[in-house]
Design an enzyme around this catalytic site. Sequence first.
Site, mmCIF file in Angstrom:
data_model
loop_
_atom_site.group_PDB
_atom_site.id
_atom_site.type_symbol
_atom_site.label_atom_id
_atom_site.label_comp_id
_atom_site.label_asym_id
_atom_site.label_seq_id
_atom_site.Cartn_x
_atom_site.Cartn_y
_atom_site.Cartn_z
ATOM 1 N N ARG A 1 0.802 -1.200 -0.616
ATOM 2 C CA ARG A 1 -0.313 -0.132 0.062
ATOM 3 C C ARG A 1 0.965 0.934 -0.545
ATOM 4 O O ARG A 1 0.873 2.157 -0.817
ATOM 5 C CB ARG A 1 -0.405 -0.018 0.605
ATOM 6 C CG ARG A 1 -1.965 -0.858 1.492
ATOM 7 C CD ARG A 1 -3.024 -1.075 0.722
ATOM 8 N NE ARG A 1 -2.986 -1.509 -0.517
ATOM 9 C CZ ARG A 1 -2.524 -3.207 -1.140
ATOM 10 N NH1 ARG A 1 -2.942 -3.516 -0.032
ATOM 11 N NH2 ARG A 1 -2.367 -2.800 -2.273
ATOM 12 N N THR B 1 -16.734 7.848 0.659
ATOM 13 C CA THR B 1 -16.438 6.699 1.790
ATOM 14 C C THR B 1 -18.198 6.565 1.740
ATOM 15 O O THR B 1 -19.193 7.071 1.085
ATOM 16 C CB THR B 1 -16.369 8.034 2.958
ATOM 17 O OG1 THR B 1 -16.500 6.816 4.523
ATOM 18 C CG2 THR B 1 -17.428 9.307 3.070
ATOM 19 N N HIS C 1 -7.149 7.223 10.871
ATOM 20 C CA HIS C 1 -7.252 5.860 10.702
ATOM 21 C C HIS C 1 -5.418 5.895 10.656
ATOM 22 O O HIS C 1 -5.532 4.937 10.674
ATOM 23 C CB HIS C 1 -7.658 5.036 9.704
ATOM 24 C CG HIS C 1 -9.648 5.259 10.077
ATOM 25 N ND1 HIS C 1 -10.426 4.721 8.623
ATOM 26 C CD2 HIS C 1 -9.915 5.202 10.322
ATOM 27 C CE1 HIS C 1 -11.589 4.645 9.310
ATOM 28 N NE2 HIS C 1 -11.734 4.510 10.690
ATOM 29 N N GLN D 1 -10.547 9.119 6.119
ATOM 30 C CA GLN D 1 -10.140 8.219 6.206
ATOM 31 C C GLN D 1 -8.750 7.355 6.355
ATOM 32 O O GLN D 1 -8.823 6.114 6.492
ATOM 33 C CB GLN D 1 -11.305 7.204 6.536
ATOM 34 C CG GLN D 1 -12.404 7.544 7.138
ATOM 35 C CD GLN D 1 -13.593 7.247 6.806
ATOM 36 O OE1 GLN D 1 -14.393 5.651 6.747
ATOM 37 N NE2 GLN D 1 -14.410 7.666 5.638
ATOM 38 N N ASN D 2 -8.372 8.067 5.035
ATOM 39 C CA ASN D 2 -7.223 7.734 4.049
ATOM 40 C C ASN D 2 -6.092 7.452 4.491
ATOM 41 O O ASN D 2 -5.531 8.273 5.288
ATOM 42 C CB ASN D 2 -7.196 8.349 3.164
ATOM 43 C CG ASN D 2 -8.741 7.906 2.410
ATOM 44 O OD1 ASN D 2 -9.588 7.326 2.809
ATOM 45 N ND2 ASN D 2 -9.195 8.575 0.771
ATOM 46 N N VAL D 3 -4.996 6.236 4.331
ATOM 47 C CA VAL D 3 -3.732 6.818 5.519
ATOM 48 C C VAL D 3 -2.603 7.070 3.998
ATOM 49 O O VAL D 3 -1.920 6.927 4.242
ATOM 50 C CB VAL D 3 -3.871 4.906 5.234
ATOM 51 C CG1 VAL D 3 -4.613 4.434 6.728
ATOM 52 C CG2 VAL D 3 -4.049 3.709 4.602
ATOM 53 N N ASP D 4 -3.322 7.412 2.786
ATOM 54 C CA ASP D 4 -2.136 8.144 2.432
ATOM 55 C C ASP D 4 -1.861 9.805 2.218
ATOM 56 O O ASP D 4 -2.686 10.006 2.643
ATOM 57 C CB ASP D 4 -2.416 7.773 0.763
ATOM 58 C CG ASP D 4 -4.031 8.415 0.840
ATOM 59 O OD1 ASP D 4 -4.453 9.776 0.252
ATOM 60 O OD2 ASP D 4 -5.020 8.328 0.379
#
Length: 226
Positions: A55, A170, A103, A85-88
């Site tokens: 990822r 979302t 997140h 909520q995105n981790v990028d």
Amino acid sequence: MGIVVLTGAGLSAESGLATFRDGDGLWERHAVEDVATPAAFRRDPALVHRFYNARRRQAAGAQPNAAHAALARLSNRADVTLITQNVDDLLERAGARDVVHMHGALNRAICAACGHGWPASGDMAASEPCPACGTPACRPDIVWFGEMPQHMDRIMQALADATLFAAIGTSGQVYPAAGFVEIASGCGAACVELNLDPQRTSPLFERHIVGPASQTVPAWVDEILG
Ligand code: OAD
């Protein structure tokens, strides 16, 4: 006017990053309980790291799209709390200010033993020693199922003060984020949903803007900024 924006995987879909629950989504190809729970990490840390290393590499190779750029513009010109909520890190790379990563973030590691966190842009392995306590217990700074999302006090305050709440890209399947519309609406905010498909997850959204985020988000931001 206090604006709260909640973004999900749909925001980064047109940058080439897979969503979770669409037809070709990540959770179609990987079992949540194998890669995204504390128990999975205890059972097979190498597998979990492989999943998040992939990822991280994909996110590093992706470029922000027009929706990230529009939200960056909004965050620099209006009173907005940008929750993702995105981790990028595509919002940051588009120039967004002060993004709230509820997140977690792919480009940070934490020590599973002492909780110390540090920036980490490359591949991770559980054997990496913690810079603070020395324990080889490195894990990605990702909120797994069963764990508490981050920055909840700040998020709750922003929702209570919001006059406008927008949920962008979302599916509204994962709590607590899925319940933000109820909180914001209960505190008097107008609620709008921007999604590729009409989600109809909550009757509390009084407006639905349907289409790809790269088109709908810039137009919506233009509307707000006048
Ligand atoms: P989902 O994969 O559940 O939902 C993605 C949403 O984006 C769907 O509603 C799609 O219709 C929409 N979408 C797809 N492409 C789009 C586009 N180009 N423009 C606009 N909308 C589009 O992703 P999330 O809702 O972000 O958590 O998932 C929430 C959480 O579940 C994630 O943060 C992750 C996952 O398990 C953790 O891993 C902790």
